[in-house]
Design a protein around this motif. Structure first.
Motif, PDB file in Angstrom:
ATOM      1  N   TYR A  53      -7.757  -7.803  13.217  1.00 51.33           N
ATOM      2  CA  TYR A  53      -6.834  -7.196  12.254  1.00 51.33           C
ATOM      3  C   TYR A  53      -5.544  -8.012  12.120  1.00 51.33           C
ATOM      4  O   TYR A  53      -5.015  -8.198  11.023  1.00 51.33           O
ATOM      5  CB  TYR A  53      -6.516  -5.760  12.674  1.00 51.33           C
ATOM      6  CG  TYR A  53      -5.898  -4.929  11.582  1.00 51.33           C
ATOM      7  CD1 TYR A  53      -6.691  -4.299  10.629  1.00 51.33           C
ATOM      8  CD2 TYR A  53      -4.517  -4.767  11.501  1.00 51.33           C
ATOM      9  CE1 TYR A  53      -6.132  -3.534   9.619  1.00 51.33           C
ATOM     10  CE2 TYR A  53      -3.948  -3.995  10.505  1.00 51.33           C
ATOM     11  CZ  TYR A  53      -4.758  -3.381   9.559  1.00 51.33           C
ATOM     12  OH  TYR A  53      -4.195  -2.627   8.561  1.00 51.33           O
ATOM     13  N   MET A  57      -3.525  -9.638   8.944  1.00 49.17           N
ATOM     14  CA  MET A  57      -2.141  -9.274   8.648  1.00 49.17           C
ATOM     15  C   MET A  57      -1.311 -10.509   8.312  1.00 49.17           C
ATOM     16  O   MET A  57      -0.397 -10.445   7.480  1.00 49.17           O
ATOM     17  CB  MET A  57      -1.514  -8.526   9.831  1.00 49.17           C
ATOM     18  CG  MET A  57      -2.067  -7.128  10.052  1.00 49.17           C
ATOM     19  SD  MET A  57      -1.194  -6.205  11.352  1.00 49.17           S
ATOM     20  CE  MET A  57       0.217  -5.565  10.425  1.00 49.17           C
ATOM     21  N   PRO A  62      -3.082  -6.547   3.526  1.00 53.63           N
ATOM     22  CA  PRO A  62      -3.960  -5.466   3.071  1.00 53.63           C
ATOM     23  C   PRO A  62      -4.923  -5.849   1.946  1.00 53.63           C
ATOM     24  O   PRO A  62      -6.030  -5.291   1.876  1.00 53.63           O
ATOM     25  CB  PRO A  62      -2.963  -4.404   2.600  1.00 53.63           C
ATOM     26  CG  PRO A  62      -1.773  -4.614   3.479  1.00 53.63           C
ATOM     27  CD  PRO A  62      -1.681  -6.106   3.642  1.00 53.63           C
ATOM     28  N   ASN A  66      -8.793  -4.775   2.566  1.00 51.17           N
ATOM     29  CA  ASN A  66      -9.416  -3.658   1.854  1.00 51.17           C
ATOM     30  C   ASN A  66     -10.050  -4.021   0.516  1.00 51.17           C
ATOM     31  O   ASN A  66     -10.845  -3.244  -0.008  1.00 51.17           O
ATOM     32  CB  ASN A  66      -8.368  -2.557   1.664  1.00 51.17           C
ATOM     33  CG  ASN A  66      -7.789  -2.119   2.994  1.00 51.17           C
ATOM     34  OD1 ASN A  66      -8.517  -1.802   3.923  1.00 51.17           O
ATOM     35  ND2 ASN A  66      -6.469  -2.130   3.111  1.00 51.17           N
ATOM     36  N   ILE A 212      -1.942  -0.315   0.191  1.00 52.07           N
ATOM     37  CA  ILE A 212      -3.223  -0.441   0.893  1.00 52.07           C
ATOM     38  C   ILE A 212      -4.149  -1.438   0.197  1.00 52.07           C
ATOM     39  O   ILE A 212      -4.829  -2.239   0.858  1.00 52.07           O
ATOM     40  CB  ILE A 212      -3.913   0.935   1.005  1.00 52.07           C
ATOM     41  CG1 ILE A 212      -3.095   1.855   1.928  1.00 52.07           C
ATOM     42  CG2 ILE A 212      -5.347   0.794   1.528  1.00 52.07           C
ATOM     43  CD1 ILE A 212      -3.566   3.298   1.901  1.00 52.07           C
ATOM     44  N   THR A 286      -4.761   0.732   7.777  1.00 49.72           N
ATOM     45  CA  THR A 286      -3.728   0.160   6.897  1.00 49.72           C
ATOM     46  C   THR A 286      -2.768   1.239   6.400  1.00 49.72           C
ATOM     47  O   THR A 286      -1.555   1.013   6.299  1.00 49.72           O
ATOM     48  CB  THR A 286      -4.378  -0.550   5.696  1.00 49.72           C
ATOM     49  OG1 THR A 286      -5.347  -1.486   6.170  1.00 49.72           O
ATOM     50  CG2 THR A 286      -3.336  -1.283   4.873  1.00 49.72           C
ATOM     51  N   ILE A 289       0.142   1.979   8.905  1.00 47.59           N
ATOM     52  CA  ILE A 289       1.135   0.962   9.284  1.00 47.59           C
ATOM     53  C   ILE A 289       2.545   1.535   9.112  1.00 47.59           C
ATOM     54  O   ILE A 289       2.884   2.077   8.071  1.00 47.59           O
ATOM     55  CB  ILE A 289       0.958  -0.306   8.415  1.00 47.59           C
ATOM     56  CG1 ILE A 289      -0.337  -1.037   8.803  1.00 47.59           C
ATOM     57  CG2 ILE A 289       2.158  -1.238   8.569  1.00 47.59           C
ATOM     58  CD1 ILE A 289      -0.653  -2.225   7.919  1.00 47.59           C
ATOM     59  N   TYR A 292       5.420  -3.231   9.354  1.00 52.02           N
ATOM     60  CA  TYR A 292       4.496  -4.373   9.194  1.00 52.02           C
ATOM     61  C   TYR A 292       4.959  -5.573  10.003  1.00 52.02           C
ATOM     62  O   TYR A 292       4.162  -6.226  10.692  1.00 52.02           O
ATOM     63  CB  TYR A 292       4.378  -4.747   7.723  1.00 52.02           C
ATOM     64  CG  TYR A 292       3.166  -5.578   7.396  1.00 52.02           C
ATOM     65  CD1 TYR A 292       2.050  -5.022   6.787  1.00 52.02           C
ATOM     66  CD2 TYR A 292       3.122  -6.943   7.692  1.00 52.02           C
ATOM     67  CE1 TYR A 292       0.933  -5.769   6.491  1.00 52.02           C
ATOM     68  CE2 TYR A 292       2.015  -7.709   7.391  1.00 52.02           C
ATOM     69  CZ  TYR A 292       0.913  -7.115   6.792  1.00 52.02           C
ATOM     70  OH  TYR A 292      -0.197  -7.867   6.511  1.00 52.02           O
TER      71      TYR A 292
END
Length: 520
Positions: A53, A57, A62, A66, A212, A286, A289, A292
């Motif tokens: 993840y 990032m 995101p 996604n 997202i 996500t 969060i 960030y």
């Protein structure tokens, strides 16, 4: 869509294996569900999605998580469909390199040689990536409870312990592995439900839908023209790494009932189930969060998101769910890796092959190959001691090593045309278009994930994926030209029908009565 035909046959699983030249040395104890469970466990959305993840990032954010996830998932499903069709024709533990030998014509031994070594590299790297992620998450958990140090040597210690436990579990036999893999399926699915539910209900703040699916992040330092497209492309590593290891269903076919159908189904089902459940998980994480910037730079970003979103106690509970899934995942990865080493050694390709091919007569497992898989993964993780980007490099190695090995037999199947004899699970008229798209995708990602991930590039932040892949490619190429082409002829026939029966009788004389099939 793919066409699955059920062809009635009186040939037993053992007879089919004999026809391919091998004795039934491994115990055939797995059901179709257990075969699927091993691949689903190795894909492990609670391992790949969460441990990688932080990579996403920094590389895309995101948008990559996604939007990139379903795009990659669909392409991987196409690759899996093409692999499954070949698996149905040749259901052996060797898997990819055996397929290449049979489809490669007069150059079959060379294709088999290179496929096998890239598969071996990828398998070892997948194990390193999985247990490396487990070590990171476990260290974060221990740090919160006992102030366990989060420096590289202490994380490496947890990593070594995890590898040891996974190798130990595998030495007890395939029945235990199958049982734990079955449990793992439900652990993953229920675990995602719990994690997503908690992350959607407990936090007071959630990210917007626009964030997202639309927020883009570039922490690579790259500011050149076209940098956003470049960063998005390399950020697909999160999804592509997670969708690896499903060739395990092929490697477990000699231990699975009705392997010509169960193996292909295991490959394809593990991918589409992971695609759906993994997307739900990524959206949930996500959305939760909170900060960030600080979470992206944490030692374990996903763990920090849990704690920031729901508090220390509940966050630790979610962390434990992920750790449990990662533990199952590492266990299954050692299982698949050891079967590949066992089969490749059975055909004489690995130095010291007689030792690595040896079967434990009591458990009917390739014990020596199990421990070689664990040691190989440990060595591959050692650069983490001095290179903080080692984890990203390891998962890149896993992706490229495995997908080169996935792509070669698919390409050869296309080249074989009507010479290819489909098995009971096949794609019918969709075989060629699906194969073409699969090969193109493998070619694209093999370029993407050797590219730099941090700018300016220095020795300290080097993506050493290209070094590892080049060493295997050049090393095995030289080995082939100088020596192996004179003695490696591809998969070997173990003997006549009488000799195969003698091998099986000797193993059966030591074993115990076979229990019922594990699985649903």
């Amino acid at each position: 869509m793919p066409m699955v035909d059920h062809i009635a046959t009186t040939e037993s699983d053992e007879q089919a294996l004999h026809r391919m030249g091998y004795a039934q040395e491994l115990r055939r104890r797995m059901s179709g569900f257990s075969n699927f469970a091993v691949s689903f466990t190795i894909i492990s959305i609670l391992s790949g999605c969460l441990t990688a993840y932080g990579v996403a990032m920094a590389n895309g954010g995101p948008v990559d998580m996604n939007i990139g996830w379903p795009v990659v998932g669909i392409m991987v499903l196409i690759v899996g469909l093409a692999m499954a069709e070949v698996c149905s024709s040749y259901p052996t533990a060797g898997g990819l390199y055996y397929w290449s030998a049979k489809l490669g014509g007069k150059h079959g031994p060379a294709w088999s040689w290179f496929t096998g070594w890239f598969n071996l590299l990828g398998q070892v790297a997948v194990t390193a990536g999985i247990d490396g992620g487990l070590a990171l998450f476990s260290s974060a958990f221990l740090n919160n409870w006992f102030a366990y140090p989060l420096d590289a040597p202490h994380i490496l210690l947890i990593y070594a312990i995890a590898l040891f436990l996974h190798a130990l579990l595998n030495t007890f036999g395939v029945r235990l592995v199958a049982l734990l893999s079955n449990i793992s399926v439900w652990w993953h699915i229920l675990g995602v439900v719990v994690i997503v539910a908690v992350l959607l209900i407990v936090p007071k703040h959630h990210q917007s839908v626009g964030f997202i699916f639309g927020h883009f992040q570039n922490n690579t330092g790259g500011t050149f023209s076209g940098a956003p497209i470049y960063v998005f492309a390399i950020g697909l590593l999160l999804a592509q790494y997670t969708f690896t290891g499903y060739d395990a269903s092929a490697h477990m076919t000699e231990e699975t009932h009705n392997p010509a159908v169960a193996g292909p189904r295991g490959i394809v089902t593990s991918i589409w189930v992971s695609l759906i459940v993994g997307w739900i998980l990524l959206i949930g994480v996500t959305a939760a969060i909170q900060n960030y910037g600080t979470e992206a730079t944490a030692t374990v970003p996903a763990a920090q998101i849990f704690i920031d979103a729901v508090g220390g106690g509940t966050g630790q509970f979610l962390l434990l769910i992920a750790i449990g899934a990662q533990f199952f995942c590492g266990m299954s990865s050692i299982t698949a890796n050891s079967r590949m080493i066992y089969a490749f050694s059975r055909d004489g390709a690995v130095p010291g092959h007689r030792f690595w091919h040896k079967i434990n007569k009591r458990t009917r497992t390739p014990t020596n190959s199990i421990w070689l898989a664990a040691v190989g993964a440990f060595v591959l993780w050692l650069p983490y001691l001095y290179n903080p980007n080692a984890y990203a490099a390891v998962i890149s190695i896993a992706v490229i090593g495995l997908y080169i090995a996935y792509g070669i037999p698919i390409l050869l199947r296309l080249m074989a045309g009507d010479r290819f004899q489909p098995g009971p699970w096949n794609l019918g008229r969709w075989s060629r278009p699906i194969g073409i798209v699969a090969v193109a995708w493998v070619g694209l990602i093999s370029i993407l994930f050797v590219l730099p991930t941090i700018f300016p590039v220095t020795l300290a932040n080097l993506n050493y994926t290209i070094v590892a892949v080049a060493l295997v490619g050049v090393g095995t190429g030289l080995w082939w030209m100088v020596s192996a082409r004179h003695w490696f002829t591809g998969p070997r026939i173990q003997g006549s029908a009488e000799e195969l029966a003698a091998i099986e009788a000797e193993l059966a004389s030591v074993g115990t009565p076979a229990p019922a099939v594990v699985g649903g």
